[in-house]
Enzyme design. Structure first.
Site, PDB file in Angstrom:
ATOM      1  N   ALA A  63       0.790  -1.234   0.000  1.00  0.00           N
ATOM      2  CA  ALA A  63       0.000   0.000   0.000  1.00  0.00           C
ATOM      3  C   ALA A  63       0.819   1.279   0.000  1.00  0.00           C
ATOM      4  O   ALA A  63       0.266   2.353   0.221  1.00  0.00           O
ATOM      5  CB  ALA A  63      -0.933  -0.007   1.216  1.00  0.00           C
ATOM      6  N   ASN A  64       2.125   1.189  -0.260  1.00  0.00           N
ATOM      7  CA  ASN A  64       2.929   2.409  -0.193  1.00  0.00           C
ATOM      8  C   ASN A  64       3.000   3.162  -1.522  1.00  0.00           C
ATOM      9  O   ASN A  64       3.530   4.266  -1.589  1.00  0.00           O
ATOM     10  CB  ASN A  64       4.354   2.090   0.288  1.00  0.00           C
ATOM     11  CG  ASN A  64       5.115   1.224  -0.684  1.00  0.00           C
ATOM     12  OD1 ASN A  64       4.627   0.182  -1.087  1.00  0.00           O
ATOM     13  ND2 ASN A  64       6.305   1.645  -1.069  1.00  0.00           N
ATOM     14  N   GLY A 108       1.190   3.246  -5.952  1.00  0.00           N
ATOM     15  CA  GLY A 108       0.297   2.680  -6.954  1.00  0.00           C
ATOM     16  C   GLY A 108      -1.131   2.495  -6.492  1.00  0.00           C
ATOM     17  O   GLY A 108      -1.680   3.300  -5.740  1.00  0.00           O
ATOM     18  N   ILE A 109      -1.739   1.406  -6.944  1.00  0.00           N
ATOM     19  CA  ILE A 109      -3.134   1.109  -6.633  1.00  0.00           C
ATOM     20  C   ILE A 109      -3.344   0.990  -5.122  1.00  0.00           C
ATOM     21  O   ILE A 109      -4.329   1.479  -4.571  1.00  0.00           O
ATOM     22  CB  ILE A 109      -3.580  -0.194  -7.323  1.00  0.00           C
ATOM     23  CG1 ILE A 109      -3.573  -0.014  -8.846  1.00  0.00           C
ATOM     24  CG2 ILE A 109      -4.971  -0.606  -6.863  1.00  0.00           C
ATOM     25  CD1 ILE A 109      -3.867  -1.301  -9.600  1.00  0.00           C
ATOM     26  N   SER A 111      -5.924 -10.681 -12.323  1.00  0.00           N
ATOM     27  CA  SER A 111      -5.535 -10.058 -13.587  1.00  0.00           C
ATOM     28  C   SER A 111      -6.200 -10.770 -14.747  1.00  0.00           C
ATOM     29  O   SER A 111      -6.479 -11.980 -14.676  1.00  0.00           O
ATOM     30  CB  SER A 111      -4.016 -10.121 -13.772  1.00  0.00           C
ATOM     31  OG  SER A 111      -3.646  -9.755 -15.088  1.00  0.00           O
ATOM     32  N   TYR A 150       3.985 -15.485 -14.317  1.00  0.00           N
ATOM     33  CA  TYR A 150       3.038 -14.452 -13.870  1.00  0.00           C
ATOM     34  C   TYR A 150       1.604 -14.906 -14.102  1.00  0.00           C
ATOM     35  O   TYR A 150       0.759 -14.814 -13.201  1.00  0.00           O
ATOM     36  CB  TYR A 150       3.299 -13.138 -14.609  1.00  0.00           C
ATOM     37  CG  TYR A 150       2.316 -12.049 -14.238  1.00  0.00           C
ATOM     38  CD1 TYR A 150       2.373 -11.439 -12.983  1.00  0.00           C
ATOM     39  CD2 TYR A 150       1.326 -11.632 -15.129  1.00  0.00           C
ATOM     40  CE1 TYR A 150       1.476 -10.443 -12.626  1.00  0.00           C
ATOM     41  CE2 TYR A 150       0.422 -10.638 -14.786  1.00  0.00           C
ATOM     42  CZ  TYR A 150       0.503 -10.050 -13.535  1.00  0.00           C
ATOM     43  OH  TYR A 150      -0.408  -9.058 -13.182  1.00  0.00           O
TER      44      TYR A 150
END
Length: 353
Positions: free
Chosen positions: A46-47, A49-50, A174, A200
């Site tokens: 949470a530091n 981007g989204i 994704s 990925y």
């Protein structure tokens, strides 16, 4: 002069189509005005981007927000910034390295010890198409962080989530899951040539399978779980792909992290989502996932294998469910300790592709 008309016209058409496409896939802002005063939200990665934008929006809505990040300096700075912008003092930075089972266990113990409740868990962090790195415990970095780390964290916080019901778990997946394949004989890429794209996609398919199996196991508990593809977002997640390095793609084809956070916010607060579980969302629209993501036997098998890999099976902390028709298959796995070893830790960022 006329020889320039066609190229210019074609370029204009392409740009126009791209702008329309971007408008279509962004999904806009969360339509719900719901506030979450008195509720506690845990967000991984949470530091920036989204994740950071999600934390800020939920803090603005009155939530007590716990930001789990690997880089504490950046996490503290982000938390301070969010507190200043939202005037909500209840935004906290906590260390969480999803590439370390030890760190995940310590984070979960801290949450269980210090927090009275957990109303929303947002499994947001992720890595994308990095080199053939290994986690601290010897797992493939993408499978380890994107799936196993969140699998362990969620299971460790399940009792707290049940005590806080109705509560919600949100897994950032994704669209890439549609080409993912679960290779149960070699989940950690120890036997075959490493393919970072497939690694990925496998991890993102695992996110959807995990969501569906967890939803089954949580029936009747008041805890719901859903997966969401946030759209194509301009974050650091794609730094290994080169996709985000193009000014055209970043500004025209991708949406901002603020808009990329809206699907997570929607699933976290919307009244419409009350009681909805086991679903897959493309931005803010429910969609049916790929056929392989609907495979109940694969979902059950992944759960059993994951439980064994992270050590939950021995501790008896994993949820129980009956195996699907057709029986349970055992996966041949190499002991992660055989491939143990530190590698340069990637910056864990928010999932945006």
């Amino acid at each position: 002069m006329s020889r320039y008309v066609l190229p210019v016209s074609l370029f204009g058409t392409v740009v126009g189509a791209a702008v329309l496409l971007k408008s279509h896939v962004t999904g806009g802002r969360c339509p719900s005005n719901a506030t979450i005063t008195g509720k506690t939200v845990v967000i991984t990665g949470a530091n920036k981007g989204i994740g950071k934008e999600t934390a800020q929006e939920l803090a603005k809505r009155g939530g007590r927000v716990i930001m789990g990040c690997r880089d504490m300096e950046k996490c503290e700075a982000a938390a301070k910034e969010i507190r200043g912008k939202t005037l909500n003092p209840h935004v906290y930075a906590c260390r969480l390295d999803l590439a370390s089972m030890k760190s995940i266990q310590e984070f979960a113990e801290k949450i269980k010890r210090e927090e009275q409740r957990v109303d929303v868990l947002i499994n947001n962090a992720g890595v994308m198409r990095c080199p053939a790195w290994k986690t601290e415990d010897g797992f493939d970095m993408q499978f380890g962080v994107n799936h196993l780390g969140h699998f362990l964290l969620t299971n460790l916080l399940l009792e707290k989530l049940k005590e806080s019901a109705p509560s919600r778990v949100i897994n950032l997946a994704s669209l890439a899951h549609i080409v993912g394949k679960m290779d149960f004989e070699d989940l950690n890429w120890e036997k075959k040539k490493f393919d970072t794209k497939q690694a990925y996609c496998q991890s993102k398919l695992a996110n959807v399978l995990f969501t569906r199996e967890l939803a089954k196991r949580l029936q009747g508990t008041g805890v719901t779980v859903n997966a969401v593809h946030p759209g194509v977002v301009a974050t650091e997640l794609g730094r290994h792909t080169g996709l985000h390095q193009s000014q055209f793609s970043s500004s025209v084809l991708m949406k901002s992290p603020e808009l990329g956070a809206q699907p997570s916010v929607y699933l976290a607060v919307s009244e419409e989502m009350e009681g909805v579980t086991g679903r897959y969302y493309d931005v803010m629209t429910e969609k049916e996932p790929a056929p392989q993501a609907l495979d109940e036997e694969a979902a059950h098998r992944l759960w059993e294998v994951s439980s064994r890999l992270v050590g939950l099976e021995e501790k008896g902390q994993c949820g129980k469910s009956n195996p699907p028709a057709g029986g349970e298959n055992e996966a041949a796995q190499t002991d992660p300790a055989q491939t143990r070893g530190q590698s340069p830790g990637p910056a864990v960022s928010a999932v945006g592709l």
